[in-house]
Scaffold this motif. Structure first.
Motif, PDB file in Angstrom:
ATOM      1  N   GLY A  31      30.926 -23.775 -21.528  1.00 41.92           N
ATOM      2  CA  GLY A  31      30.065 -24.270 -22.596  1.00 41.92           C
ATOM      3  C   GLY A  31      28.596 -24.343 -22.221  1.00 41.92           C
ATOM      4  O   GLY A  31      27.770 -24.750 -23.027  1.00 41.92           O
ATOM      5  N   LYS A  32      28.250 -23.962 -20.992  1.00 38.71           N
ATOM      6  CA  LYS A  32      26.854 -23.998 -20.553  1.00 38.71           C
ATOM      7  C   LYS A  32      26.275 -22.581 -20.548  1.00 38.71           C
ATOM      8  O   LYS A  32      26.988 -21.593 -20.592  1.00 38.71           O
ATOM      9  CB  LYS A  32      26.770 -24.573 -19.135  1.00 38.71           C
ATOM     10  CG  LYS A  32      27.254 -25.995 -19.021  1.00 38.71           C
ATOM     11  CD  LYS A  32      26.183 -26.874 -18.490  1.00 38.71           C
ATOM     12  CE  LYS A  32      26.459 -28.344 -18.408  1.00 38.71           C
ATOM     13  NZ  LYS A  32      27.733 -28.871 -18.501  1.00 38.71           N
ATOM     14  N   SER A  33      24.945 -22.519 -20.442  1.00 36.15           N
ATOM     15  CA  SER A  33      24.253 -21.238 -20.281  1.00 36.15           C
ATOM     16  C   SER A  33      23.589 -21.234 -18.909  1.00 36.15           C
ATOM     17  O   SER A  33      23.446 -22.286 -18.271  1.00 36.15           O
ATOM     18  CB  SER A  33      23.197 -21.057 -21.371  1.00 36.15           C
ATOM     19  OG  SER A  33      22.129 -21.960 -21.159  1.00 36.15           O
ATOM     20  N   TYR A  34      23.170 -20.052 -18.488  1.00 36.80           N
ATOM     21  CA  TYR A  34      22.490 -19.936 -17.195  1.00 36.80           C
ATOM     22  C   TYR A  34      21.256 -20.836 -17.163  1.00 36.80           C
ATOM     23  O   TYR A  34      20.994 -21.516 -16.169  1.00 36.80           O
ATOM     24  CB  TYR A  34      22.105 -18.472 -16.912  1.00 36.80           C
ATOM     25  CG  TYR A  34      21.633 -18.267 -15.509  1.00 36.80           C
ATOM     26  CD1 TYR A  34      22.516 -17.904 -14.501  1.00 36.80           C
ATOM     27  CD2 TYR A  34      20.297 -18.456 -15.173  1.00 36.80           C
ATOM     28  CE1 TYR A  34      22.090 -17.735 -13.191  1.00 36.80           C
ATOM     29  CE2 TYR A  34      19.853 -18.287 -13.871  1.00 36.80           C
ATOM     30  CZ  TYR A  34      20.759 -17.931 -12.884  1.00 36.80           C
ATOM     31  OH  TYR A  34      20.329 -17.774 -11.592  1.00 36.80           O
ATOM     32  N   SER A  35      20.519 -20.876 -18.255  1.00 38.50           N
ATOM     33  CA  SER A  35      19.300 -21.697 -18.282  1.00 38.50           C
ATOM     34  C   SER A  35      19.615 -23.190 -18.136  1.00 38.50           C
ATOM     35  O   SER A  35      18.782 -23.940 -17.627  1.00 38.50           O
ATOM     36  CB  SER A  35      18.477 -21.430 -19.550  1.00 38.50           C
ATOM     37  OG  SER A  35      19.216 -21.777 -20.697  1.00 38.50           O
ATOM     38  N   ASP A  36      20.822 -23.618 -18.531  1.00 36.37           N
ATOM     39  CA  ASP A  36      21.220 -25.025 -18.380  1.00 36.37           C
ATOM     40  C   ASP A  36      21.324 -25.427 -16.916  1.00 36.37           C
ATOM     41  O   ASP A  36      21.142 -26.603 -16.578  1.00 36.37           O
ATOM     42  CB  ASP A  36      22.576 -25.291 -19.041  1.00 36.37           C
ATOM     43  CG  ASP A  36      22.535 -25.201 -20.551  1.00 36.37           C
ATOM     44  OD1 ASP A  36      21.454 -25.393 -21.151  1.00 36.37           O
ATOM     45  OD2 ASP A  36      23.605 -24.913 -21.145  1.00 36.37           O
ATOM     46  N   ILE A  37      21.671 -24.472 -16.045  1.00 37.44           N
ATOM     47  CA  ILE A  37      21.892 -24.788 -14.624  1.00 37.44           C
ATOM     48  C   ILE A  37      20.859 -24.135 -13.703  1.00 37.44           C
ATOM     49  O   ILE A  37      20.911 -24.316 -12.487  1.00 37.44           O
ATOM     50  CB  ILE A  37      23.316 -24.372 -14.193  1.00 37.44           C
ATOM     51  CG1 ILE A  37      23.534 -22.870 -14.380  1.00 37.44           C
ATOM     52  CG2 ILE A  37      24.369 -25.190 -14.948  1.00 37.44           C
ATOM     53  CD1 ILE A  37      24.833 -22.348 -13.802  1.00 37.44           C
TER      54      ILE A  37
END
Length: 179
Positions: free
Chosen positions: A155-161
């Motif tokens: 449920g996350k994107s690369y930009s989230d992490i």
């Protein structure tokens, strides 16, 4: 149902090891439930033509290197029913890379996590796990980094992490299967 204790260490990849594109691989879709959980422990998986539901929980506190893993094989019809659930999803291609008598599982994420590549090594005993030396193609041991656990990544994107990856010295990697 298969119950086992999984001994595993996870690493961020530093670079693509030679020959990875020629290794056996399979596309995976993981669906984590419940959707409302920040780190769901139940996973429904389609891996090639295999289907299963798995529950993973750390054996000791929050130590992700040693987990109780309970897996039930599913038929395609059962999987199709579970796949209707409103779970968090993550797509990846898993490469089975031979390394010093072991098999590294290199996960190349796609979709919103494209650019993230993780490597898992499973061990037969704790002694082997503790004495394992990080391979040259690996950047950092992230076994205890909860933000990189499958149930947390979904449920996350690369930009989230990305900020957290940058702090570990990770740079986005481009990699794909040959046509």
């Amino acid at each position: 149902m298969v119950d086992s204790i999984e001994l595993e260490r996870t690493f961020l990849i530093k670079y693509i090891p030679e020959g990875l594109n020629d290794c056996d691989h399979e596309e995976m879709l993981d669906i984590y439930i419940p959707r409302s959980s920040s780190h769901p422990h139940i996973r429904i998986r389609k891996a090639g033509n295999r289907y299963e539901i798995t529950k993973k929980e750390p054996v000791l506190g929050r130590d992700s290197s040693k987990q109780l893993e309970q897996t039930i094989r599913l038929t395609k019809e059962e999987y199709d029913e579970f796949a209707l659930l409103e779970g968090k999803r993550v797509h990846k291609t898993r490469y089975f890379y031979p390394y010093e008598g072991m098999r590294a599982e290199i996960d190349v994420f796609s979709g919103s996590l494209k650019g993230l590549i993780l490597v898992d090594f499973e061990f037969k005993n704790e002694n082997g796990m503790q004495s394992f030396e990080i391979p040259e193609f690996c950047l950092a041991d992230v076994t205890q980094e909860e933000f990189l656990a499958g149930g947390t990544l979904c449920g996350k994107s690369y930009s989230d992490i990305e900020d957290r990856l940058n702090r570990l010295g990770y740079a986005k990697i481009r990699f794909g299967v040959k046509p």
